[in-house]
Scaffold this active site. Sequence first.
Site, PDB file in Angstrom:
ATOM      1  N   SER A  83       0.858  -1.184   0.000  1.00  0.00           N
ATOM      2  CA  SER A  83       0.000   0.000   0.000  1.00  0.00           C
ATOM      3  C   SER A  83       0.891   1.229   0.000  1.00  0.00           C
ATOM      4  O   SER A  83       2.014   1.191   0.528  1.00  0.00           O
ATOM      5  CB  SER A  83      -0.892   0.021   1.244  1.00  0.00           C
ATOM      6  OG  SER A  83      -1.520   1.286   1.414  1.00  0.00           O
ATOM      7  N   LYS A 131       2.747  -2.502   6.136  1.00  0.00           N
ATOM      8  CA  LYS A 131       2.944  -2.560   4.689  1.00  0.00           C
ATOM      9  C   LYS A 131       4.377  -2.175   4.310  1.00  0.00           C
ATOM     10  O   LYS A 131       4.925  -2.697   3.339  1.00  0.00           O
ATOM     11  CB  LYS A 131       1.932  -1.660   3.983  1.00  0.00           C
ATOM     12  CG  LYS A 131       0.492  -2.168   4.092  1.00  0.00           C
ATOM     13  CD  LYS A 131       0.340  -3.570   3.505  1.00  0.00           C
ATOM     14  CE  LYS A 131      -1.097  -4.030   3.487  1.00  0.00           C
ATOM     15  NZ  LYS A 131      -1.269  -5.364   2.860  1.00  0.00           N
ATOM     16  N   TYR A 168      -1.070   0.086  10.232  1.00  0.00           N
ATOM     17  CA  TYR A 168      -1.278  -0.567   8.945  1.00  0.00           C
ATOM     18  C   TYR A 168      -0.148  -0.179   7.988  1.00  0.00           C
ATOM     19  O   TYR A 168       0.438  -1.033   7.317  1.00  0.00           O
ATOM     20  CB  TYR A 168      -2.633  -0.167   8.381  1.00  0.00           C
ATOM     21  CG  TYR A 168      -2.916  -0.645   6.980  1.00  0.00           C
ATOM     22  CD1 TYR A 168      -3.323  -1.956   6.736  1.00  0.00           C
ATOM     23  CD2 TYR A 168      -2.799   0.218   5.895  1.00  0.00           C
ATOM     24  CE1 TYR A 168      -3.604  -2.391   5.452  1.00  0.00           C
ATOM     25  CE2 TYR A 168      -3.071  -0.207   4.605  1.00  0.00           C
ATOM     26  CZ  TYR A 168      -3.475  -1.510   4.385  1.00  0.00           C
ATOM     27  OH  TYR A 168      -3.753  -1.928   3.106  1.00  0.00           O
TER      28      TYR A 168
END
Length: 251
Positions: free
Chosen positions: A143, A160, A156
């Site tokens: 991402s 990633k 998050y």
Amino acid sequence: MTSSLKGQVAVVTGASRGIGLGIARELVQRGAKVCITARNAEPLDDAVRDLGGADHAIAVAGKSDDPAHQEEAVARTMETFGRLDMLVNNTGINPVYGPTLDTDPVAAAKIFAVNVLAPLAWTRLAHAAWMGEHGGAVVNLASIAGIRASRGIGMYGVSKAALMRLTVELAAELGPDIRVNAVAPAIVKTKFAEALYEGREEKVIRSYPLGRLGVPEDVAGAVAFLLSADAGWITGQTLVVDGGVTLGGGL
């Protein structure tokens, strides 16, 4: 793309809907057979029908970070199709929203278990089952949250970033016969990403030079390319698929 995927077999995790299903559909359209996974059996059954039925796809339900599920999916793939040429580590979670310092340690551990350690485990199993002897290609779904600050989804993003680093390490270790790459999308219009654009899409897309958010097909084409022989001299790379937003915009 000039290379067909006919005769090849892929495992795509998290593929009952959204980006994962889009990737599976693209691979099937290019001639591959797929094993798709997700937590719940019913939407997976619907996805298999969408992909053309048992001649093209099988499904194995379970949690992506569950070793028993991982082993079952790889074993079922080998039993059904006899090979495993491609692995797409698509499953990702983000169960928390807010400042990174406030992230509950248990939630942080779960994010890393699913977003980083599970792709490592799936790759290890694919290597043992087929790729170690016959070669193959792996694509990890990262991402743009992993390449720049992303307020509200910081842990998050950290996971990633770690996944992209894992991609580099595995590519260095598994070459020349196995290629490992990643794709880093911006916001793609899926249920998973709804909180990032729902009710304010027009405002969000102002930061995108291409004037729109992504759709699963945008990512699927990039993944199919990286899995194909057209990308035969590409490994250890992260392909950003973002509508241009990282040129200067923000989430």
